[in-house]
Design a protein around this motif. Structure first.
Motif, PDB file in Angstrom:
ATOM      1  N   THR A 172      28.714  25.131   0.413  1.00  0.00           N
ATOM      2  CA  THR A 172      29.886  24.368   0.865  1.00  0.00           C
ATOM      3  C   THR A 172      29.495  23.012   1.431  1.00  0.00           C
ATOM      4  OG1 THR A 172      31.056  26.427   1.375  1.00  0.00           O
ATOM      5  CG2 THR A 172      31.891  24.414   2.403  1.00  0.00           C
ATOM      6  N   LEU A 230      31.387  17.989   9.400  1.00  0.00           N
ATOM      7  CA  LEU A 230      30.967  19.209   8.720  1.00  0.00           C
ATOM      8  C   LEU A 230      31.728  20.423   9.240  1.00  0.00           C
ATOM      9  CD1 LEU A 230      27.108  18.699   8.420  1.00  0.00           C
ATOM     10  CD2 LEU A 230      28.909  18.134   6.792  1.00  0.00           C
ATOM     11  N   ASP A 284      38.005  23.813   6.361  1.00  0.00           N
ATOM     12  CA  ASP A 284      38.830  23.593   5.164  1.00  0.00           C
ATOM     13  C   ASP A 284      38.437  24.544   4.038  1.00  0.00           C
ATOM     14  OD1 ASP A 284      40.142  21.588   6.491  1.00  0.00           O
ATOM     15  OD2 ASP A 284      39.019  19.941   5.538  1.00  0.00           O
ATOM     16  N   THR A 337      34.788  20.390   7.329  1.00  0.00           N
ATOM     17  CA  THR A 337      34.525  20.808   5.947  1.00  0.00           C
ATOM     18  C   THR A 337      34.480  22.325   5.837  1.00  0.00           C
ATOM     19  OG1 THR A 337      33.260  18.794   5.491  1.00  0.00           O
ATOM     20  CG2 THR A 337      32.863  20.668   4.041  1.00  0.00           C
TER      21      THR A 337
END
Length: 509
Positions: free
Chosen positions: A452, A411, A417, A414
């Motif tokens: 997200t 995560l 990114d 993530t």
């Protein structure tokens, strides 16, 4: 001798003079029928009787009830639930205190302080009364009890780790049990009801007994429970023994006793529903009088209108909508104790925080396009449509409370990114519940972070003790954040109140 008539000068000179006309006019007025006067007297008497009767019962019931603070100093939101229309959660506690009329069950030395809770159930009622969940907490469950203050004496008690949940109310009163359940589940209890041994005997007598069923005959010396195999009606001391008996059911542990308690309450609910008890004012008064004499409630419930409101909500609930749930547990290191199941319990609590309907889909994940009404209230709000530069510099921390899960590092990547370049990873104490905390001015950033990661918006909470946004991953996310969107928890339901069940007896009891 003839008597002479002498005329007084004041004597009437002719008929009709003086009072004759007045007397005639009185005689001509129509008389009220006797029955009308009797009806009027009866009506006045009836109204007076109703007022006196209502006043008598109002005074009697409210003087029966003891009250205590709802919290022992734990954090609470400023918004108070409307007992008439809002989703409502109240904690039901059964005390093992031996004082007063409970002395028949042992001496006061057998219980400490405010006593311990033989029974702990969280009742959760949806806004429309169509979903009612009754969560049972085993008394042997080991939990962390927060710091609590006895609001009557002012004495403060430090937090305790790995303590039995039934001891939560011992030192600082029932408010500490409320604070403990709030911290454990992430919910916020609106009211509590604390009943002693005598309340059970009086209630079961007032309803004329409750039907229970056991697979084999029981003769359990410790509780005093004696039942033949099959269905029996229990009341008074035998009803109390059925609820308290531990060695008699299942494997002799607390979980078997919880199932017996659930069956008893389901049978009680069916009886009261079938007989229309809560629609019969005379029976309601008899039950209320019996129960309130042995009841302690929070100060918000300590009035006749408040108690009537709760009764009014309960009277139309279908027993089929009442779901009994045992809080998921696992064996502790001590074979006589239990701990929360690290996966199932957090998932159940997360589902309940979202809705009382355990079969409803999860709330949609947060997105940048969500309206302000969908977000928690904050004093300051960041502008909508944060720029890439704002996102890149946003202070975001991912705190790993999964107790060894593999998800957190993924995560972090993530978020980076997605442009949250400053995301930091932080090992943290394990927690059962995933939440996203944000400080003032970062509500929109928190919303974007939730979107997200695919985490439901219901996990967002304002917290000015941090700076920026903190994603605190709990054990409910060990299988991946997508599990936070799983809402079907029907497997957690033990039984519903409309189901008739027969309890397995403990062959070694």
């Amino acid at each position: 001798m003839t008597r002479e008539l002498h005329h007084d000068s004041a004597q009437c000179a002719y008929p009709g003079e003086g009072n004759l006309v007045a007397g005639s006019s009185i005689a001509l007025e129509p008389r009220r029928p006797r029955w009308l006067r009797l009806v009027a007297i009866a009506a006045i008497t009836a109204v007076t009787g109703v007022v006196v009767f209502a006043g008598y019962w109002a005074i009697r019931l409210i003087t029966n009830v003891d009250s205590f603070d709802l919290s022992a100093g734990g954090h609470r939101s400023e918004v108070t639930a409307d007992d008439r229309t809002d989703r409502l959660q109240f904690l039901v506690l059964g005390s093992d205190t031996r004082s007063g009329p409970n002395s028949d069950h042992g001496s006061e030395d057998d219980s400490e302080g405010y006593g311990q809770s033989d029974v702990m159930m969280l009742v959760d009622i949806s806004e429309d009364n169509t979903d009612v969940n009754v969560l049972s907490f085993p008394r042997d469950l080991l939990v962390d009890i927060p710091p609590c203050t006895d609001m009557q004496s002012g004495q403060h008690f430090d937090a305790r780790s790995d303590a039995m949940i039934n001891s939560a109310m011992r030192d600082a009163g029932p408010g500490c049990a409320v604070d403990t359940v709030n911290a454990l589940t992430g919910l916020e209890v609106d009211h509590f009801m604390l009943a002693d041994f005598h309340a059970v005997t009086e209630l079961s007598n007032a309803v004329g007994g409750v039907e229970v069923c056991v697979t084999k005959a029981i003769d359990e010396p410790k509780s005093g429970l004696k039942l033949p195999a099959g269905t029996s009606s229990v009341q008074g001391e035998q009803a109390l023994a059925f609820l308290r008996a531990r060695a008699a059911f299942g494997d002799g542990g607390d979980l078997g006793r919880i199932q017996a308690q659930q069956a008893f309450l389901g049978s009680l609910a069916r009886k009261m529903n079938d007989e229309g008890t809560l629609r019969n004012p005379q029976r309601v008064l008899a039950i209320a009088d019996a129960v309130t004499r042995n009841l302690t409630v929070d100060k918000g419930l300590a009035s006749v209108p408040a108690l009537v409101t709760i009764a009014d909500r309960l009277k139309d609930i279908d027993p089929a909508d009442v779901k009994f749930i045992s809080v998921p547990t696992a064996p502790a290191a001590d074979p006589n104790r239990l701990v929360l199941d690290g996966v199932s319990a957090p998932q159940l609590f997360s589902a309940l925080r979202a809705s009382a309907d355990l079969t409803a889909p999860a709330s949609a994940s947060a997105s940048v396009g969500d309206t302000e009404d969908d977000l928690p209230d904050v004093e300051e709000r960041a502008p909508r449509g944060a720029t890439d530069s704002v996102i890149a510099s946003a202070p975001v921390t991912l705190a790993d409370g999964t107790a060894g899960g593999d998800v957190p590092p993924m995560l972090v990547e993530t978020l980076r990114d997605a442009g949250f370049d400053g995301t930091q990873y932080l090992p943290a104490p394990s927690t059962p519940i995933t939440a996203i905390y944000y400080s003032a001015g970062f509500a929109d950033t928190a919303t974007t972070v939730a979107a997200t990661l695919g985490i439901p918006i219901t996990t967002l909470a304002a917290d000015d003790s941090i700076y920026g946004v903190q994603v605190y991953l709990g054990m409910d996310a060990r299988g991946g954040v997508e599990t936070l969107n799983s809402r079907d928890m029907t497997a957690a339901i033990d039984q519903t109140a409309d189901q008739v069940s027969c309890q397995d007896t403990n062959p070694f009891g």
